[in-house]
Design a protein around this motif. Structure first.
Motif, PDB file in Angstrom:
ATOM      1  N   CYS A   1      -8.097  -0.770   1.459  1.00  0.00           N
ATOM      2  CA  CYS A   1      -7.322  -0.665   2.703  1.00  0.00           C
ATOM      3  C   CYS A   1      -7.502  -1.945   3.504  1.00  0.00           C
ATOM      4  O   CYS A   1      -8.611  -2.401   3.723  1.00  0.00           O
ATOM      5  CB  CYS A   1      -7.805   0.535   3.527  1.00  0.00           C
ATOM      6  N   PHE A   2      -6.386  -2.540   3.932  1.00  0.00           N
ATOM      7  CA  PHE A   2      -6.466  -3.792   4.690  1.00  0.00           C
ATOM      8  C   PHE A   2      -7.120  -3.595   6.050  1.00  0.00           C
ATOM      9  O   PHE A   2      -7.788  -4.488   6.561  1.00  0.00           O
ATOM     10  CB  PHE A   2      -5.060  -4.388   4.875  1.00  0.00           C
TER      11      PHE A   2
ATOM     12  N   CYS B   1       0.860  -1.175   0.000  1.00  0.00           N
ATOM     13  CA  CYS B   1       0.000   0.000   0.000  1.00  0.00           C
ATOM     14  C   CYS B   1       0.898   1.227   0.000  1.00  0.00           C
ATOM     15  O   CYS B   1       1.754   1.374   0.868  1.00  0.00           O
ATOM     16  CB  CYS B   1      -0.893   0.017   1.236  1.00  0.00           C
TER      17      CYS B   1
ATOM     18  N   HIS C   1       1.528   3.301   3.137  1.00  0.00           N
ATOM     19  CA  HIS C   1       1.938   2.724   4.428  1.00  0.00           C
ATOM     20  C   HIS C   1       3.006   3.502   5.192  1.00  0.00           C
ATOM     21  O   HIS C   1       2.957   3.534   6.419  1.00  0.00           O
ATOM     22  CB  HIS C   1       2.300   1.222   4.279  1.00  0.00           C
TER      23      HIS C   1
ATOM     24  N   CYS D   1       0.692  -4.490   5.003  1.00  0.00           N
ATOM     25  CA  CYS D   1       0.558  -3.287   4.184  1.00  0.00           C
ATOM     26  C   CYS D   1       1.795  -3.004   3.352  1.00  0.00           C
ATOM     27  O   CYS D   1       1.712  -2.425   2.273  1.00  0.00           O
ATOM     28  CB  CYS D   1       0.258  -2.075   5.056  1.00  0.00           C
TER      29      CYS D   1
ATOM     30  N   CYS E   1       0.933   5.936   7.173  1.00  0.00           N
ATOM     31  CA  CYS E   1      -0.378   5.540   7.684  1.00  0.00           C
ATOM     32  C   CYS E   1      -0.329   5.220   9.178  1.00  0.00           C
ATOM     33  O   CYS E   1       0.516   4.447   9.621  1.00  0.00           O
ATOM     34  CB  CYS E   1      -0.868   4.304   6.924  1.00  0.00           C
TER      35      CYS E   1
HETATM   36  S1  SF4 Z   1      -3.925   0.400   6.826  1.00  0.00           S
HETATM   37 FE1  SF4 Z   1      -4.819   0.701   4.867  1.00  0.00          FE
HETATM   38  S2  SF4 Z   1      -4.100   2.658   4.242  1.00  0.00           S
HETATM   39 FE2  SF4 Z   1      -2.880   2.102   5.971  1.00  0.00          FE
HETATM   40  S3  SF4 Z   1      -1.141   1.204   5.023  1.00  0.00           S
HETATM   41 FE3  SF4 Z   1      -2.494  -0.450   5.433  1.00  0.00          FE
HETATM   42  S4  SF4 Z   1      -3.664  -0.675   3.593  1.00  0.00           S
HETATM   43 FE4  SF4 Z   1      -2.627   1.268   3.464  1.00  0.00          FE
END
Ligand code: SF4
Ligand SMILES: Nc1ncnc2c1ncn2[C@@H]1O[C@H](COP(=O)(O)OP(=O)(O)OP(=O)(O)O)[C@@H](O)[C@H]1O
Ligand SMILES: [Mg+2]
Lengths: 285, 342, 334
Positions: B334-335, B303, B306, B316, B309
């Motif tokens: 988003c996981f 992602c 990440h 991620c 985040c």
């Molecule tokens: S929680 Fe969601 S937005 Fe945050 S890094 Fe993981 S996948 Fe990406």
């Protein structure tokens, strides 16, 4: 610097060819120091011999070996172009950097003079010089005159770069830290314009050598320093073409064209290297 | 036509006007033999329905303009399409932008599809009077005689609060706002079915910006056109867009109807965008996002969000989250929202 | 309009400066000569026979006056200017007593005609090809054509003219290689005369066009490939405007103003080229006249030619300069 040249050779075929041509010609220039005959001596070999194993480019009606004449002429022509380029680069740097950095009234006055020199036709002036100097018109004199005429175009180019440098933060910083204008120009701005100066050197050489050839062929220079134009002058005055001594004319003409194409390729590829926009355009196609 | 986008399309029954499917477009620059890809559009799918206003948001350099350019087929080297399709449906006819002859594409432009570029203050030919632009762009498409054509153009300008006298001006004689409105007039005079606009109001001051947006919206409603538009300004989306897609580092990360998105955003990045909108009476300092926007030449693995985040987990940085429907009209990648299984 | 008048006034100031600097240079160059032009002329004349000392003395006085060489340097400078303004360059020595101005004006139409037609052709040809090559970047034919013209560009006028002379004089003699018309042509205006003049102008014009077109082409191609990335071109393309219209009204219309400025700036060089080419082909214009004047030691004629060339080129530059704003509405006083 060396990595730049290496990259240019590897990825820019024009640069590679131009450089190869120039190196070849420089080789010929070095060879000229080993000429078996003094340049000015005549009737040292049998005249009017066509090219063969002994006289590669034949011999002239004046009994000179065309090959050795040519390499010596090449040396003089080269030296001429370099001398004019060197002197006129200094002029254009001084004028261009000063005008671009100072701006305002200084800039306007310098550029008004600059533009005037740019549009005044040089050839009648050069002929006038010869007309009044006659025998005093020698190699050095012509270098000085052409240097005085050949700086204006590039001064304008350098000025435009200097103008953009003036607004960059590092200039302001230098100004506040109390550097003198001369110091700022020489230490901070000069390195930025040097690549352009190198590229314009090639164009300037094309121009000055072209002028020299024209004046020589017309007999308006010192006839005793052999240059490329000089050879054509002597060939013409012996009606070489009409009497079938074609090699006397062909050798210098071909050499001139090769020299100019070499210089032109170098200047073109260097300009391209300097101006990223034209590079991007190349890539896009 | 079992494309990913159609499966997620809100009204799969009626044909959407625009279907973008798994679109990838990169800037490939070749400097001295070294290839470098900037993945400005990376695997984006979306649809726009007839009469809908679809807004695209995201920070600077996230690839919004690149996405728009790719959608309208306005790409130039070094930008090129790597994968995916863009399909428009106009009056029952389907057009694949990257699989049609250039002259056919040229024929649907302006009549059906018009595009207001970013920096629309500088899109008018500086050395010709405005009227020549109207003639060049619109005359051939409208099939009217000259007198009727110019009457129509003048009416249209008046509708945009412009004096028809601008037709006799050169672009540099107009103010930035007038130029922008002129461009909008030029883009809408042929009543196209699909209008694409990239930051159409960004250079204007707030008051003019409202006016211009209101006008664009009115025209869109009048003409019944679909409208795809980009701005990084979330408050503009709140008032103009029907549906909003959020772009982060070349990827779509969340998409929902405007009310849903502003009240119930699920992606951490969207939540941050919505939370940073100024609210009346709120005096607390807004938390700014840590870290810097990622480089598209060398984006983070997994992602792309990440490194910044707050909810980032192990997976991620390894796996790429895909867009998943929470409701038929709300998608998110988003996981932390959809569970750790990709 | 007011802004345009200021622009014209500034350009006119520049014109005056060019003329002032050029003419002053001419004056000072001609006065730093180590040889005395009067003595030279007398030698030239007495070579033909008579050498009565009294007559020589009289001749010396007359020539000194005719050449404007009485008084100190400053007085001579003033005389030089006042004669120039009256268009009086004195009598020619080699064609005594025909006034220099008359001789020059006889040669002028040839040079002006050759220069204008060659410049026009090379400007149009180079810019057209350059615009096409910059716009249709993939075209093979355009690439080859461009490469050919660009390859000729670095060759000096003299050498190229010389090569043409060899090619068409010795290898494939189809065109007249010298003069402006047949030796004993009937000089009353007729179709054959016009045809003859055109035939004689082909080679000199060709030399000028072949050298000149390449630089217009390179310039225009670079401008075009920059302009096609401008937003207003992209916008027009997306607006479905046809490609010929875009090329003509959007690309070329925007590129032509800098090219015209370039034309104004290189007019001096073009003039040099014309003069040099004339010399190679013995064309009866300013160039040939200049060379003959040098060989004949005709002081006043050389001086008159140099001055007039400077003034003529400066005026032409001024005209192009003040016309180009009419093509670009954005040019104001600055
Ligand atoms: S929680 Fe969601 S937005 Fe945050 S890094 Fe993981 S996948 Fe990406
Ligand atoms: N011509 C180009 N060549 C190479 N890279 C480019 C080019 N144009 C844009 N990019 C890169 O592509 C990425 C996305 O740019 P894009 O213009 O699409 O962003 P954006 O979201 O529209 O930004 P903004 O809000 O500032 O308009 C950026 O990283 C940018 O550096
Ligand atoms: Mg953008």
């Amino acid at each position: 610097m060396f990595t730049i040249i290496r990259d240019l050779i590897r990825y820019n075929i024009e640069f590679a060819i131009g450089l190869a041509i120039l190196l070849l010609l420089i080789g010929a220039v070095i060879l000229s120091f080993f000429s078996p005959y003094p340049a000015a001596d005549i009737y040292v070999v049998p005249p009017d011999m066509p090219p063969d194993a002994e006289f590669w480019f034949g011999t002239t009606s004046r009994g000179q070996d065309n090959f050795w004449q040519l390499v010596i002429a090449l040396r003089n022509t080269f030296a001429f172009g370099l001398a004019v380029a060197f002197l006129s680069r200094i002029l254009s740097l001084v004028v261009g950097l000063t005008a671009g950095y100072a701006g305002g009234r200084v800039d306007r006055v310098l550029m008004a003079i600059n533009d005037s020199i740019m549009v005044i036709p040089h050839f009648p002036i050069l002929v006038l010089f010869y007309f009044v100097l006659k025998d005093e018109m020698n190699w050095l004199m012509l270098v000085l005159i052409l240097s005085a005429l050949g700086w204006s175009y590039d001064a304008r180019l350098i000025r435009s770069i200097a103008m953009s440098l003036r607004t960059r933060p590092f200039t302001t910083q230098s100004v506040y830290s109390g550097m003198s204008m001369r110091k700022i120009l020489v230490e901070e701005h000069l390195p930025y314009v040097m690549p352009i100066v190198f590229a314009t050197t090639m164009n300037n050489m094309i121009w000055s050598i072209g002028m020299e050839i024209t004046l020589s062929v017309l007999g308006f220079t010192d006839v005793d320093t052999p240059t490329m134009g000089q050879i054509i002058y002597w060939a013409n005055s012996h009606s070489a073409l009409i009497s079938g001594i074609w090699w006397w004319v062909a050798a210098p003409v071909v050499a001139i064209i090769v020299l100019f194409i070499g210089l032109f390729l170098l200047s073109m590829s260097m300009n391209e290297y300097i101006d990223p926009r034209s590079r991007l355009n190349r890539m896009g196609s | 036509m079992q494309t990913e986008a159609l499966l997620h399309a809100p009204e799969a029954a009626t044909q959407p006007t625009l279907v973008v499917d798994r679109l990838k477009a990169y800037y490939t620059t070749k400097a001295f033999g070294i290839d470098r890809d900037i993945r400005a559009v990376d695997d984006i799918s979306l649809t726009v329905a007839k009469g809908e206003i679809y807004g695209v948001a995201g920070e600077s350099s996230s690839g919004k303009t690149s996405l728009i350019k790719t959608i309208v087929g306005a790409i130039r080297p070094p930008l090129h399409v790597v994968d995916g399709t863009v399909r428009f449906n106009f009056s029952g006819q389907s057009y694949d932008i990257y699989d049609m002859k250039p002259d056919k594409l040229q024929a649907i432009r302006w009549r059906h599809l018009s595009y207001i570029m970013q920096g629309s203050m500088n899109v008018l030919n500086p050395v010709r009077r405005i009227k020549h632009s109207f003639y060049d762009f619109a005359f051939a498409h409208m099939g009217l005689d000259r007198a009727t054509f110019w009457d129509k153009v003048r009416d249209h300008l008046r509708r945009l609060d412009l004096d028809p006298g601008v037709l006799d001006s050169y672009p540099h004689q107009l103010s930035g706002g007038m130029r922008q409105r002129t461009t909008i007039a030029l883009a809408t005079v042929c009543t196209p079915e699909f209008i694409v606009a990239d930051e159409p109001t960004t250079a204007l001051d707030v008051i003019v910006q409202r006016d211009v947006l209101a006008m664009l919206r009115d025209i869109q409603r009048d003409l019944g056109s679909s409208f795809l538009f980009v701005t990084h300004d979330m408050s503009v989306h709140a008032t103009v867009s029907d549906r909003v897609g959020i772009v982060y580092a070349g990827r779509l990360v969340e998409e929902a109807d405007t009310p849903t998105l502003f009240r119930g955003a699920r992606h951490p990045y969207t939540q941050h965008l919505v939370a940073s909108l100024p609210k009346i009476g709120d005096t607390t300092r807004r938390a700014s996002l840590p870290g810097r926007p990622p480089s598209l030449a060398d984006p983070p693995s997994g992602c792309r969000f990440h490194p910044r985040c707050p909810l980032a987990m192990d997976i991620c940085s390894r796996e790429v989250p895909t867009m998943t429907n929470l409701t038929p009209r709300h998608r998110v990648a988003c996981f932390a929202v959809t569970g750790a299984t990709p | 309009m007011a802004a345009y008048m200021i622009f014209v006034a500034r350009r006119f100031g520049q014109l005056l400066l060019v003329v002032f600097l050029g003419i002053s240079a001419t004056f000072f160059i001609s006065h730093m000569t180590p040889v005395d032009p009067v003595a030279e002329s007398i030698t030239a004349i007495t070579n033909f026979g008579k050498s009565d000392p009294e007559a020589i003395d009289l001749m010396r006085k007359t020539l000194t006056e005719l050449y404007g060489l009485q008084g100190n340097l400053f007085e001579q400078y003033v005389t030089f200017w006042s004669r120039l303004i009256r268009g009086d360059f004195g009598p020619s020595l080699s064609a005594f007593p025909t006034p220099v101005s008359q001789i020059i004006f006889r040669a002028l139409p040839w040079t002006v005609g050759l220069m204008i037609s060659a410049t026009l052709i090379s400007f149009l040809l180079g810019n057209t090809l350059g615009a096409l090559a910059g716009y249709y970047r993939k075209s093979r034919i355009l690439k080859i054509l461009s490469l050919g013209l660009i390859g000729l560009q670095p060759i000096p006028y003299y050498v190229l003219a010389f090569i043409l002379l060899i090619l068409f004089g010795f290898v494939w003699p189809v065109l007249p290689i010298t003069g402006g018309y047949e030796m004993n042509a009937d000089l009353t205006l007729s179709f054959t005369l016009v045809l003859d003049i055109v035939r004689h102008s082909i080679l000199p014009a060709m030399a000028l066009v072949l050298v000149g077109a390449g630089s217009w082409l390179t310039g225009m191609r670079a401008l075009t490939s920059n302009i096609v990335t401008e937003d207003y071109v992209t916008f027009a393309e997306l607006g479905g405007v046809g490609s010929t219209r875009i090329l003509r009204s959007y690309v070329v219309r925007n590129a032509i103003v800098p090219q015209l400025t370039g034309l104004a700036m290189s007019l001096g060089a073009i003039f040099n080229g014309t003069v040099i080419t004339e010399i190679v082909f013995g064309y009866p214009g300013i160039g040939t006249l200049l060379i003959n004047a040098v060989h004949a030691g005709d002081y006043s004629l050389v001086l008159g030619l140099a001055s007039l060339s400077i003034i003529g080129v400066a005026i032409a530059v001024f005209l192009i300069d003040i016309l180009s704003p009419l093509l670009d509405p954005r040019i104001k006083a600055e």
